[in-house]
Design an enzyme around this catalytic site. Structure first.
Site, short mmCIF file in Angstrom:
data_model
loop_
_atom_site.label_atom_id
_atom_site.label_comp_id
_atom_site.label_asym_id
_atom_site.label_seq_id
_atom_site.Cartn_x
_atom_site.Cartn_y
_atom_site.Cartn_z
N SER A 225 6.03 -1.77 -2.14
CA SER A 225 6.11 -2.70 -3.28
C SER A 225 5.12 -2.30 -4.37
O SER A 225 4.13 -2.98 -4.60
CB SER A 225 5.92 -4.16 -2.84
OG SER A 225 4.82 -4.34 -2.00
N SER B 192 -0.25 4.53 4.55
CA SER B 192 -1.52 3.81 4.53
C SER B 192 -1.79 3.06 5.84
O SER B 192 -2.93 2.71 6.12
CB SER B 192 -1.57 2.82 3.36
OG SER B 192 -0.60 1.80 3.53
N LYS C 270 0.39 0.31 6.86
CA LYS C 270 0.93 -1.05 6.75
C LYS C 270 1.69 -1.46 8.00
O LYS C 270 1.42 -2.51 8.58
CB LYS C 270 1.88 -1.16 5.54
CG LYS C 270 1.26 -0.94 4.20
CD LYS C 270 2.28 -1.02 3.08
CE LYS C 270 3.41 -0.03 3.16
NZ LYS C 270 3.03 1.39 3.11
N GLY D 263 0.84 -1.19 0.00
CA GLY D 263 0.00 0.00 0.00
C GLY D 263 0.87 1.24 0.00
O GLY D 263 2.09 1.16 0.14
N LEU D 264 0.24 2.36 -0.15
CA LEU D 264 0.95 3.64 -0.20
C LEU D 264 1.67 3.94 1.11
O LEU D 264 1.28 3.44 2.17
CB LEU D 264 -0.03 4.77 -0.49
CG LEU D 264 -0.70 4.76 -1.86
CD1 LEU D 264 -1.83 5.80 -1.89
CD2 LEU D 264 0.32 5.02 -2.96
#
Length: 181
Positions: free
Chosen positions: A80, A10, A12, A6-7
Protein backbone atom coordinates in the site's frame (compact mmCIF):
# COMPACT_ATOMS: atom_id res chain seq x y z
CA UNK A 1 -8.09 -3.56 11.46
CA UNK A 2 -4.35 -3.86 11.83
CA UNK A 3 -2.84 -2.58 8.58
CA UNK A 4 0.78 -3.54 7.89
CA UNK A 5 2.49 -1.35 5.31
CA UNK A 6 6.08 -1.35 4.09
CA UNK A 7 8.33 -2.32 1.24
CA UNK A 8 8.35 -5.75 -0.35
CA UNK A 9 10.66 -7.91 1.76
CA UNK A 10 10.26 -5.74 4.86
CA UNK A 11 8.72 -8.60 6.85
CA UNK A 12 5.06 -7.56 6.89
CA UNK A 13 3.70 -11.05 6.28
CA UNK A 14 6.19 -12.73 8.60
CA UNK A 15 5.24 -10.45 11.49
CA UNK A 16 1.51 -10.60 10.71
CA UNK A 17 1.47 -14.41 10.58
CA UNK A 18 3.27 -14.63 13.94
CA UNK A 19 0.84 -12.06 15.34
CA UNK A 20 -2.10 -14.04 14.01
CA UNK A 21 -0.91 -17.19 15.80
CA UNK A 22 -0.44 -15.22 19.01
CA UNK A 23 -3.90 -13.65 18.76
CA UNK A 24 -5.53 -17.03 18.09
CA UNK A 25 -3.82 -18.41 21.20
CA UNK A 26 -5.37 -15.51 23.13
CA UNK A 27 -8.83 -16.38 21.81
CA UNK A 28 -9.13 -13.61 19.22
CA UNK A 29 -11.05 -14.20 16.02
CA UNK A 30 -8.77 -13.10 13.18
CA UNK A 31 -9.15 -12.60 9.44
CA UNK A 32 -5.98 -12.36 7.35
CA UNK A 33 -5.72 -10.45 4.07
CA UNK A 34 -2.44 -10.45 2.17
CA UNK A 35 -1.35 -9.04 -1.17
CA UNK A 36 -0.65 -12.52 -2.49
CA UNK A 37 -3.97 -14.11 -1.52
CA UNK A 38 -6.18 -11.30 -2.86
CA UNK A 39 -4.24 -10.82 -6.09
CA UNK A 40 -5.06 -14.41 -7.11
CA UNK A 41 -8.82 -14.05 -6.72
CA UNK A 42 -10.62 -10.88 -5.71
CA UNK A 43 -8.08 -8.62 -7.40
CA UNK A 44 -6.83 -10.99 -10.08
CA UNK A 45 -7.96 -8.51 -12.73
CA UNK A 46 -5.62 -5.77 -11.47
CA UNK A 47 -2.08 -4.93 -12.43
CA UNK A 48 0.39 -2.68 -10.62
CA UNK A 49 -0.22 0.73 -12.20
CA UNK A 50 -1.01 3.52 -9.72
CA UNK A 51 -4.71 3.29 -10.66
CA UNK A 52 -4.76 -0.48 -10.15
CA UNK A 53 -2.89 -0.18 -6.85
CA UNK A 54 -5.51 2.33 -5.71
CA UNK A 55 -8.35 -0.02 -6.69
CA UNK A 56 -6.57 -2.95 -5.00
CA UNK A 57 -6.43 -1.08 -1.69
CA UNK A 58 -10.00 0.20 -2.08
CA UNK A 59 -11.32 -3.34 -2.48
CA UNK A 60 -9.18 -4.67 0.36
CA UNK A 61 -10.32 -1.85 2.62
CA UNK A 62 -13.95 -2.72 1.92
CA UNK A 63 -13.36 -6.42 2.65
CA UNK A 64 -11.49 -5.52 5.84
CA UNK A 65 -14.42 -3.35 6.94
CA UNK A 66 -16.87 -6.22 6.34
CA UNK A 67 -14.73 -8.67 8.33
CA UNK A 68 -14.36 -6.08 11.13
CA UNK A 69 -18.13 -5.59 11.22
CA UNK A 70 -18.49 -9.34 11.73
CA UNK A 71 -16.31 -9.25 14.84
CA UNK A 72 -12.92 -10.20 13.45
CA UNK A 73 -9.59 -8.63 14.23
CA UNK A 74 -8.43 -8.11 10.65
CA UNK A 75 -4.75 -8.30 9.71
CA UNK A 76 -3.93 -6.68 6.36
CA UNK A 77 -0.45 -6.95 4.87
CA UNK A 78 -0.08 -4.77 1.81
CA UNK A 79 2.74 -2.63 0.50
CA UNK A 80 0.00 0.00 0.00
CA UNK A 81 2.56 2.55 -1.18
CA UNK A 82 0.33 5.62 -1.30
CA UNK A 83 -0.74 7.60 1.79
CA UNK A 84 -4.03 8.60 0.17
CA UNK A 85 -5.04 4.96 -0.27
CA UNK A 86 -4.16 4.10 3.34
CA UNK A 87 -6.17 7.15 4.49
CA UNK A 88 -9.13 5.85 2.50
CA UNK A 89 -8.91 2.42 4.16
CA UNK A 90 -8.72 4.14 7.57
CA UNK A 91 -11.81 6.24 6.73
CA UNK A 92 -13.93 3.09 6.38
CA UNK A 93 -13.63 2.28 10.08
CA UNK A 94 -14.66 3.92 13.34
CA UNK A 95 -12.09 6.20 14.98
CA UNK A 96 -9.41 4.18 16.74
CA UNK A 97 -10.20 0.90 14.97
CA UNK A 98 -7.59 1.20 12.19
CA UNK A 99 -4.10 0.57 13.49
CA UNK A 100 -1.39 1.33 10.96
CA UNK A 101 1.83 -0.59 11.52
CA UNK A 102 4.74 0.66 9.45
CA UNK A 103 7.13 -2.25 8.96
CA UNK A 104 10.14 -0.11 8.24
CA UNK A 105 13.15 -1.71 6.63
CA UNK A 106 16.16 -0.29 4.89
CA UNK A 107 15.73 -0.74 1.13
CA UNK A 108 19.13 -2.43 0.81
CA UNK A 109 18.15 -4.97 3.49
CA UNK A 110 14.83 -5.63 1.73
CA UNK A 111 16.70 -6.15 -1.55
CA UNK A 112 19.04 -8.65 0.13
CA UNK A 113 16.10 -10.53 1.66
CA UNK A 114 14.13 -10.53 -1.63
CA UNK A 115 12.23 -13.76 -0.81
CA UNK A 116 10.52 -13.92 -4.21
CA UNK A 117 13.32 -12.53 -6.37
CA UNK A 118 11.21 -9.49 -7.21
CA UNK A 119 13.86 -6.81 -6.67
CA UNK A 120 16.26 -8.67 -8.95
CA UNK A 121 13.57 -8.82 -11.65
CA UNK A 122 12.65 -5.15 -11.17
CA UNK A 123 16.29 -4.06 -11.34
CA UNK A 124 16.67 -6.11 -14.52
CA UNK A 125 13.68 -4.28 -16.02
CA UNK A 126 11.46 -7.39 -16.02
CA UNK A 127 8.93 -5.86 -13.59
CA UNK A 128 7.64 -2.39 -14.29
CA UNK A 129 6.40 0.02 -11.59
CA UNK A 130 7.93 -1.93 -8.70
CA UNK A 131 7.71 -0.12 -5.36
CA UNK A 132 11.09 1.02 -4.11
CA UNK A 133 12.74 0.63 -7.51
CA UNK A 134 10.70 2.29 -10.25
CA UNK A 135 7.62 3.31 -8.27
CA UNK A 136 7.56 5.39 -5.06
CA UNK A 137 6.71 4.34 -1.53
CA UNK A 138 5.23 7.09 0.64
CA UNK A 139 6.17 6.42 4.25
CA UNK A 140 3.34 6.80 6.75
CA UNK A 141 3.30 10.22 8.39
CA UNK A 142 1.73 9.17 11.70
CA UNK A 143 1.41 5.39 12.02
CA UNK A 144 0.21 4.01 15.32
CA UNK A 145 3.40 1.93 15.52
CA UNK A 146 6.70 1.67 13.65
CA UNK A 147 8.44 -1.71 13.66
CA UNK A 148 11.99 -1.55 12.32
CA UNK A 149 12.22 -5.09 11.01
CA UNK A 150 15.87 -4.76 10.07
CA UNK A 151 16.68 -3.95 13.71
CA UNK A 152 14.29 -6.14 15.75
CA UNK A 153 13.22 -9.77 15.50
CA UNK A 154 9.76 -10.71 14.25
CA UNK A 155 9.00 -12.04 17.74
CA UNK A 156 9.92 -8.71 19.34
CA UNK A 157 7.81 -6.90 16.74
CA UNK A 158 4.83 -9.09 17.68
CA UNK A 159 5.34 -8.27 21.37
CA UNK A 160 5.30 -4.55 20.57
CA UNK A 161 2.12 -4.90 18.48
CA UNK A 162 0.34 -6.98 21.12
CA UNK A 163 1.25 -4.38 23.74
CA UNK A 164 -0.04 -1.60 21.44
CA UNK A 165 -3.34 -3.43 20.84
CA UNK A 166 -3.77 -4.19 24.54
CA UNK A 167 -2.95 -0.60 25.47
CA UNK A 168 -5.68 0.60 23.13
CA UNK A 169 -8.18 -1.86 24.61
CA UNK A 170 -8.51 -3.71 21.30
CA UNK A 171 -7.48 -7.01 22.86
CA UNK A 172 -7.45 -8.17 26.45
CA UNK A 173 -4.35 -8.07 28.55
CA UNK A 174 -1.51 -9.67 26.65
CA UNK A 175 -0.91 -12.02 29.58
CA UNK A 176 -4.49 -13.28 29.65
CA UNK A 177 -7.33 -14.07 27.26
CA UNK A 178 -8.37 -11.77 24.44
CA UNK A 179 -11.77 -10.37 23.72
CA UNK A 180 -11.61 -10.31 19.93
CA UNK A 181 -12.24 -7.20 17.88
Amino acid sequence: VVWFTGLSGSGKSTVARLLERRLWAMGCETFYLDGDNVRHGLNGDLGFSPAHRKENIRRVGEVARLAYEHGHLVLCTFISPFREDRRFARSLLPEGRFIEIYVKCDLEVAKRRDPKGLYAKALAGEIKEFTGVSSPYEEPEAPELVVESDLVSAEDAVEAIVAELAGRGIIGSWQGGGSGA
